[in-house]
Design a protein around this motif. Structure first.
Motif, PDB file in Angstrom:
ATOM      1  N   VAL A  84       0.782  -1.237   0.133  1.00 13.41           N
ATOM      2  CA  VAL A  84      -0.241  -0.121  -0.113  1.00 13.41           C
ATOM      3  C   VAL A  84       1.024   1.131  -0.030  1.00 13.41           C
ATOM      4  N   ALA A  85       0.996   1.881  -1.254  1.00 16.60           N
ATOM      5  CA  ALA A  85       1.872   3.180  -1.264  1.00 16.60           C
ATOM      6  C   ALA A  85       0.860   4.565  -0.905  1.00 16.60           C
ATOM      7  N   MET A  86       1.098   4.846   0.117  1.00 17.50           N
ATOM      8  CA  MET A  86       0.594   6.229   0.785  1.00 17.50           C
ATOM      9  C   MET A  86       1.342   7.531  -0.012  1.00 17.50           C
ATOM     10  N   ILE A  87       0.477   8.186  -0.698  1.00 22.96           N
ATOM     11  CA  ILE A  87       1.091   9.342  -1.581  1.00 22.96           C
ATOM     12  C   ILE A  87       1.219  10.617  -0.635  1.00 22.96           C
ATOM     13  N   THR A  88       2.713  11.154  -0.566  1.00 18.73           N
ATOM     14  CA  THR A  88       2.761  12.313   0.139  1.00 18.73           C
ATOM     15  C   THR A  88       3.012  13.396  -0.767  1.00 18.73           C
ATOM     16  N   ASP A  89       3.614  13.483  -1.954  1.00 16.12           N
ATOM     17  CA  ASP A  89       3.943  14.299  -2.989  1.00 16.12           C
ATOM     18  C   ASP A  89       4.115  14.001  -4.244  1.00 16.12           C
ATOM     19  N   TYR A  90       4.318  14.644  -5.249  1.00 20.04           N
ATOM     20  CA  TYR A  90       4.376  14.406  -6.652  1.00 20.04           C
ATOM     21  C   TYR A  90       5.903  14.534  -6.997  1.00 20.04           C
ATOM     22  N   ASP A  91       6.781  13.960  -6.150  1.00 16.20           N
ATOM     23  CA  ASP A  91       8.112  13.821  -6.720  1.00 16.20           C
ATOM     24  C   ASP A  91       8.717  15.001  -7.294  1.00 16.20           C
ATOM     25  N   SER A  92       9.847  14.983  -7.942  1.00 16.78           N
ATOM     26  CA  SER A  92      10.186  16.357  -8.557  1.00 16.78           C
ATOM     27  C   SER A  92       9.928  16.644  -9.651  1.00 16.78           C
ATOM     28  N   TRP A  93       9.248  15.876 -10.638  1.00 12.02           N
ATOM     29  CA  TRP A  93       8.693  16.066 -12.269  1.00 12.02           C
ATOM     30  C   TRP A  93       7.699  17.230 -12.138  1.00 12.02           C
ATOM     31  N   PRO A 153       5.568  20.342 -11.926  1.00  8.02           N
ATOM     32  CA  PRO A 153       6.070  21.791 -12.166  1.00  8.02           C
ATOM     33  C   PRO A 153       5.756  22.854 -10.865  1.00  8.02           C
ATOM     34  N   ASP A 154       4.842  22.209 -10.027  1.00  5.05           N
ATOM     35  CA  ASP A 154       4.495  22.756  -8.885  1.00  5.05           C
ATOM     36  C   ASP A 154       5.183  22.400  -7.484  1.00  5.05           C
ATOM     37  N   HIS A 155       5.837  21.554  -7.737  1.00  3.10           N
ATOM     38  CA  HIS A 155       6.489  20.764  -6.573  1.00  3.10           C
ATOM     39  C   HIS A 155       7.333  21.664  -5.915  1.00  3.10           C
ATOM     40  N   GLY A 156       7.989  22.561  -6.436  1.00  3.71           N
ATOM     41  CA  GLY A 156       8.984  23.372  -5.543  1.00  3.71           C
ATOM     42  C   GLY A 156       8.240  24.194  -4.805  1.00  3.71           C
ATOM     43  N   ALA A 157       6.963  24.377  -5.015  1.00  6.74           N
ATOM     44  CA  ALA A 157       6.292  25.664  -4.076  1.00  6.74           C
ATOM     45  C   ALA A 157       5.736  24.731  -3.205  1.00  6.74           C
ATOM     46  N   VAL A 158       5.533  23.474  -3.166  1.00  6.29           N
ATOM     47  CA  VAL A 158       4.964  22.727  -1.911  1.00  6.29           C
ATOM     48  C   VAL A 158       5.659  23.001  -0.709  1.00  6.29           C
ATOM     49  N   ASP A 159       5.054  23.423   0.396  1.00  2.00           N
ATOM     50  CA  ASP A 159       5.688  23.516   1.725  1.00  2.00           C
ATOM     51  C   ASP A 159       5.657  22.471   2.583  1.00  2.00           C
ATOM     52  N   ILE A 160       6.936  22.072   3.116  1.00  2.00           N
ATOM     53  CA  ILE A 160       7.507  20.873   3.886  1.00  2.00           C
ATOM     54  C   ILE A 160       6.481  20.835   4.746  1.00  2.00           C
ATOM     55  N   SER A 161       5.552  21.701   5.590  1.00  2.00           N
ATOM     56  CA  SER A 161       4.470  21.464   6.350  1.00  2.00           C
ATOM     57  C   SER A 161       3.461  20.711   5.985  1.00  2.00           C
ATOM     58  N   ASP A 162       2.958  21.033   4.534  1.00  2.00           N
ATOM     59  CA  ASP A 162       2.016  20.326   3.801  1.00  2.00           C
ATOM     60  C   ASP A 162       2.392  18.949   3.665  1.00  2.00           C
ATOM     61  N   ILE A 163       3.570  18.298   3.409  1.00  2.00           N
ATOM     62  CA  ILE A 163       3.979  17.144   3.329  1.00  2.00           C
ATOM     63  C   ILE A 163       3.604  16.519   4.640  1.00  2.00           C
ATOM     64  N   ILE A 164       4.218  16.980   5.720  1.00  2.00           N
ATOM     65  CA  ILE A 164       4.080  16.529   7.133  1.00  2.00           C
ATOM     66  C   ILE A 164       2.856  16.201   7.279  1.00  2.00           C
ATOM     67  N   ALA A 165       1.840  17.054   6.967  1.00  2.00           N
ATOM     68  CA  ALA A 165       0.355  17.069   7.387  1.00  2.00           C
ATOM     69  C   ALA A 165      -0.098  15.900   6.701  1.00  2.00           C
ATOM     70  N   LEU A 218       1.540  13.424   5.872  1.00  2.00           N
ATOM     71  CA  LEU A 218       2.017  12.071   6.460  1.00  2.00           C
ATOM     72  C   LEU A 218       1.211  11.618   7.579  1.00  2.00           C
ATOM     73  N   HIS A 219       1.011  12.627   8.349  1.00  2.00           N
ATOM     74  CA  HIS A 219       0.127  12.163   9.645  1.00  2.00           C
ATOM     75  C   HIS A 219      -1.459  12.039   9.001  1.00  2.00           C
ATOM     76  N   GLY A 220      -1.974  12.609   8.134  1.00  2.00           N
ATOM     77  CA  GLY A 220      -3.333  12.265   7.732  1.00  2.00           C
ATOM     78  C   GLY A 220      -3.047  10.822   7.196  1.00  2.00           C
ATOM     79  N   ASN A 221      -2.279  10.515   6.308  1.00  2.00           N
ATOM     80  CA  ASN A 221      -2.058   9.073   6.000  1.00  2.00           C
ATOM     81  C   ASN A 221      -1.928   8.175   6.980  1.00  2.00           C
ATOM     82  N   GLY A 222      -1.262   8.211   8.047  1.00  2.00           N
ATOM     83  CA  GLY A 222      -1.104   7.441   9.070  1.00  2.00           C
ATOM     84  C   GLY A 222      -2.454   7.060   9.803  1.00  2.00           C
ATOM     85  N   THR A 223      -3.498   8.231   9.975  1.00  2.00           N
ATOM     86  CA  THR A 223      -4.557   7.615  10.386  1.00  2.00           C
ATOM     87  C   THR A 223      -5.566   7.166   9.496  1.00  2.00           C
ATOM     88  N   LYS A 224      -5.230   7.136   8.388  1.00  2.00           N
ATOM     89  CA  LYS A 224      -5.987   6.345   7.196  1.00  2.00           C
ATOM     90  C   LYS A 224      -5.479   4.984   7.169  1.00  2.00           C
TER      91      LYS A 224
END
Length: 288
Positions: free
Chosen positions: A203-212, A214-226, A228-234
């Motif tokens: 079961v792959a739990m998606i956290t981000d769009y990797d580096s391909w 175009p908007d990846h660089g604009a993603v805040d690390i706090s969004d990814i951490i949030a 991750l926590h949401g995926n843990g609950t799921k």
């Protein structure tokens, strides 16, 4: 045969409400020390075993996870079915952060890990043409949908060595290959589970769009951490539904995962290394 569900995942996955007779145990393994102690117990009448892949506190890097010891330890505990949960990046716009993907194929790009229990003195070749178990994946799909998770059935997982993430060029290459998600831990885990004759679902739990993306660089690390926590609950919601779906009594796997070594060992009995065959007592004792 009795079902025993093994869960390999990150911190928090093993913090399950309703787990009875919970105890941390560390089986002795001739393949080394597992990532951590294993939490055993019973959930809704079905035996469970939870293994923190990176160790509690995340002490193991992807390349140093003791994969052989982990799978051997679970086998020694009687685990019949493994569900692997792992954070991944996505190569598909329609497989978004927060979504889950039930992986059914892998491309293994790792290079610094021991990938087999077998070798000089006892050679074996198992098929990993279909490296995950449809029966266990079926249960994961239903559990995920019943929990309200957006879950995609089928996908190719690119296993990279890490610990660094992909360059943009690598990310675009893997996307062009038709990969769906990228991670660092499912190989050689899936191969070893097949050698151990344990059914395996990823079961792959998606956290981000990797580096391909175009908007990846604009993603805040706090969004990814949030995420991750949401995926843990799921993930906990999904796991809680598995005992009822897989059941306490287990029939032979219809796909043959539990008989993968039936014709795999090539070394003649009189040529087998006794030291290696002793180490294989749990993994291959059924056929040796």
């Amino acid at each position: 045969m009795q079902t025993k569900i093994g869960i390999i995942g990150g911190s928090g996955i093993y913090d399950m409400d309703g787990l009875q007779d919970a105890a941390w145990v560390t089986p002795d393994s001739p393949w080394g020390t597992p990532s951590d102690a294993i939490l055993t117990g019973t959930l809704n009448g079905v035996a469970m075993a939870f293994l923190p892949r990176h160790g509690r506190g995340h002490v193991h890097a992807p390349s140093t996870v003791p994969y052989r010891a982990n799978i051997d330890a679970l086998k020694r505990l009687g685990v019949t079915d493994i569900i692997s949960l792992s954070a991944c990046g996505s190569f598909r716009e329609d497989r978004a952060p927060g979504d889950f993907v039930l992986v059914d194929q892998f491309i293994d790009r790792t290079f610094a890990r021991e990938k087999s229990y077998f070798g000089t003195g006892c050679v074996a070749h198992v098929s990993v043409a279909h490296p995950t178990c449809d029966r266990v994946s079926d249960a994961c799909e239903k559990a995920g949908r019943d929990a309200g998770i957006t879950i995609h059935r089928g996908g190719t997982y690119l296993a990279m060595e890490g610990p660094q993430f992909s360059s943009v060029a690598e990310s675009k290459l893997y996307r062009a290959w038709g990969c769906d998600v990228i991670g660092m831990t499912n190989m050689p885990e899936a191969k070893l589970a097949r050698e151990a004759e344990i059914c395996y679902a990823s079961v792959a739990m998606i956290t981000d769009y990797d580096s391909w993306h175009p908007d990846h660089g604009a993603v805040d690390i706090s969004d990814i951490i949030a995420t991750l926590h949401g995926n843990g609950t799921k993930a906990r919601d999904l796991i809680a539904r598995l005992p009822a779906l897989l059941g306490a009594d287990r029939a032979p796997c219809p796909h043959g995962c539990d008989r993968a070594l039936e014709h795999a060992i090539m070394t003649a009995p009189d040529k087998r290394d006794p030291v290696l065959t002793r180490k294989l007592d749990a993994i291959a004792g059924r056929v040796l």
